[in-house]
Design an enzyme around this catalytic site. Sequence first.
Site, short mmCIF file in Angstrom:
data_model
loop_
_atom_site.label_atom_id
_atom_site.label_comp_id
_atom_site.label_asym_id
_atom_site.label_seq_id
_atom_site.Cartn_x
_atom_site.Cartn_y
_atom_site.Cartn_z
N GLY A 72 0.23 -4.26 -3.16
CA GLY A 72 -0.42 -4.92 -4.53
C GLY A 72 0.26 -3.55 -5.49
N ASN A 153 -12.84 -2.87 -7.26
CA ASN A 153 -12.36 -2.09 -6.40
C ASN A 153 -13.38 -1.62 -5.86
OD1 ASN A 153 -10.74 -1.39 -8.08
ND2 ASN A 153 -10.36 0.87 -6.97
N GLN A 181 -8.35 -6.84 -4.18
CA GLN A 181 -9.76 -6.80 -2.83
C GLN A 181 -10.45 -7.77 -2.85
OE1 GLN A 181 -11.14 -3.94 -1.70
NE2 GLN A 181 -9.69 -1.99 -2.72
N SER A 201 -2.26 -7.34 -1.66
CA SER A 201 -1.34 -6.46 -0.67
C SER A 201 -2.13 -6.47 0.22
CB SER A 201 -2.36 -4.71 -1.42
OG SER A 201 -2.15 -4.32 -0.53
N GLY A 202 -0.87 -6.02 1.58
CA GLY A 202 -1.05 -6.48 2.45
C GLY A 202 -2.04 -5.09 3.57
N HIS A 203 -2.38 -3.91 3.26
CA HIS A 203 -3.37 -2.83 3.56
C HIS A 203 -4.90 -2.99 3.83
CE1 HIS A 203 -3.52 0.42 0.49
NE2 HIS A 203 -2.68 -0.58 0.19
N THR A 239 16.39 -5.86 0.57
CA THR A 239 15.85 -6.35 1.52
C THR A 239 14.89 -6.31 1.77
OG1 THR A 239 18.17 -4.89 2.31
CG2 THR A 239 16.92 -5.88 3.97
N CYS A 326 -12.16 15.04 -7.36
CA CYS A 326 -11.52 15.08 -6.87
C CYS A 326 -10.63 13.99 -6.00
CB CYS A 326 -11.29 16.07 -5.60
SG CYS A 326 -12.56 17.23 -5.71
N1 PLP Z 1 -5.84 -3.67 -7.12
C1 PLP Z 1 -6.82 -3.35 -6.44
C2 PLP Z 1 -7.69 -4.16 -7.04
C3 PLP Z 1 -6.91 -2.53 -6.07
O1 PLP Z 1 -7.97 -2.16 -5.38
C4 PLP Z 1 -5.87 -1.47 -5.29
C5 PLP Z 1 -5.44 -0.77 -3.83
O2 PLP Z 1 -6.54 0.30 -4.28
C6 PLP Z 1 -4.79 -1.81 -6.17
C7 PLP Z 1 -4.67 -3.10 -6.38
C8 PLP Z 1 -2.68 -1.39 -5.67
O3 PLP Z 1 -2.90 -2.04 -4.42
P1 PLP Z 1 -1.58 -0.80 -3.79
O4 PLP Z 1 -2.27 0.33 -3.04
O5 PLP Z 1 -1.24 -1.91 -2.59
O6 PLP Z 1 -0.79 -0.46 -3.99
#
Ligand code: PLP
Length: 394
Positions: A72, A153, A181, A201-203, A239, A326
């Site tokens: 992302g 987020n 998100q 973002s995939g994860h 790639t 932290c």
């Molecule tokens: N944008 C938002 C709103 C996010 O919450 C996050 C990750 O927490 C990102 C961007 C970044 O994504 P990535 O971890 O895939 O780089």
Amino acid sequence: MDRFVYLDNSATTKISKAVFEAMVPYLTEHYGNPSSIYRIGREAHMAIDEAREKVAKALNAKPQEIFFTGCGTESDNWAIKGAAHRLAKKGKKHIITSVFEHHAVLHTCRSLEKEGFEITYLPVDSLGYVNPVDVKEAIREDTALVTIMYANNEIGTIQPIEEIGKICREKKVLFHTDAVQAVGNVRIDVTAQNIDMLSLSGHKINAPKGVGALYIRQGVVIDNFMDGGAQENNRRAGTENLASIVGLGVAMEEAHNGLEEKAEKLSALRDKLIDNLLQIPHTRLNGGRENRLCTNVNISFEGIEGEGLLLLLDLNGIAASSGSACTSGSLDPSHVLLAIGLDHGIAHGSLRLSLGKYNTEEDIDYALQVIPQVVQRLREMSPVWQEMKEQGLV
Ligand code: PLP
């Protein structure tokens, strides 16, 4: 510790079984380079095209408008820097964003400022929403891009994306949204919502880490982010992360097909958490309840520190996150909580619980059993809480 409850799905998610199973053949048998012309190369290429179709379908985009990236953060960097550098050549060096974007957007804007771009950081209201009127009023002759996140987020507030998209289209200004998100939790239609670019973002959606995508509307031209080979239609060199792209395609399909059902289940769990946690005295919910992600709960507890809370929750088998110190490697509380007007003290005592598709009612009941006890214990040990008691504030 035999009980483990994962309530940090906004940080990352577990890979779904279907995603994992779809990926394995592309790590073992079909490992070809998608640019190679022999069979396993062609198979790899076809698998990427199939994933592209799935991602496009979930966003109501065209497959040729989807470009796979590394995460992302890369998608955000590419969209914002690519548009800025391209439009600077036409004298447009002004960008509009909001104060409470993710650092992937904010730090990208800061870096453009150092190059001489001017950035307007729009405020958000105390509930955590950007006002579309502010966007309209901030647009100038030399505005290259508006970039406003789809959903925050930390506090889960969903922004008025359709209205902002309409304003940008009318004013002929490019509109990018960081939907990292929102994807999988909200129905997105890039065409109806006048979105020119969208990051995902995939994860965050049960696909692996290290893969993302950027939607770029057909006809929108931005500079490339990396120099190299001709992958991704000459626009994103390198790639392709084949197996992960296959995984992302399946995750998008799953998220798209199961969205309403998931949202209904998670909204009920979210509301149960919020209603019960607000019963603890001297707590507040951060972010509005309307237009809120079905996955997000963010509560501040007066008199305690987020770190202590996270550590004790971890000891009880609960993984969560906090908006303070932290965890972010800084002593300042979250810029998001400060942006909605929280003072430093209360911002430090915040807890984000983020739900995912694997959470159950039992998870929530367990969290509701543990959290009040942990808060009470920390307050008993807290000098701030004792002081508040002496002053008759609690
Ligand atoms: N944008 C938002 C709103 C996010 O919450 C996050 C990750 O927490 C990102 C961007 C970044 O994504 P990535 O971890 O895939 O780089």
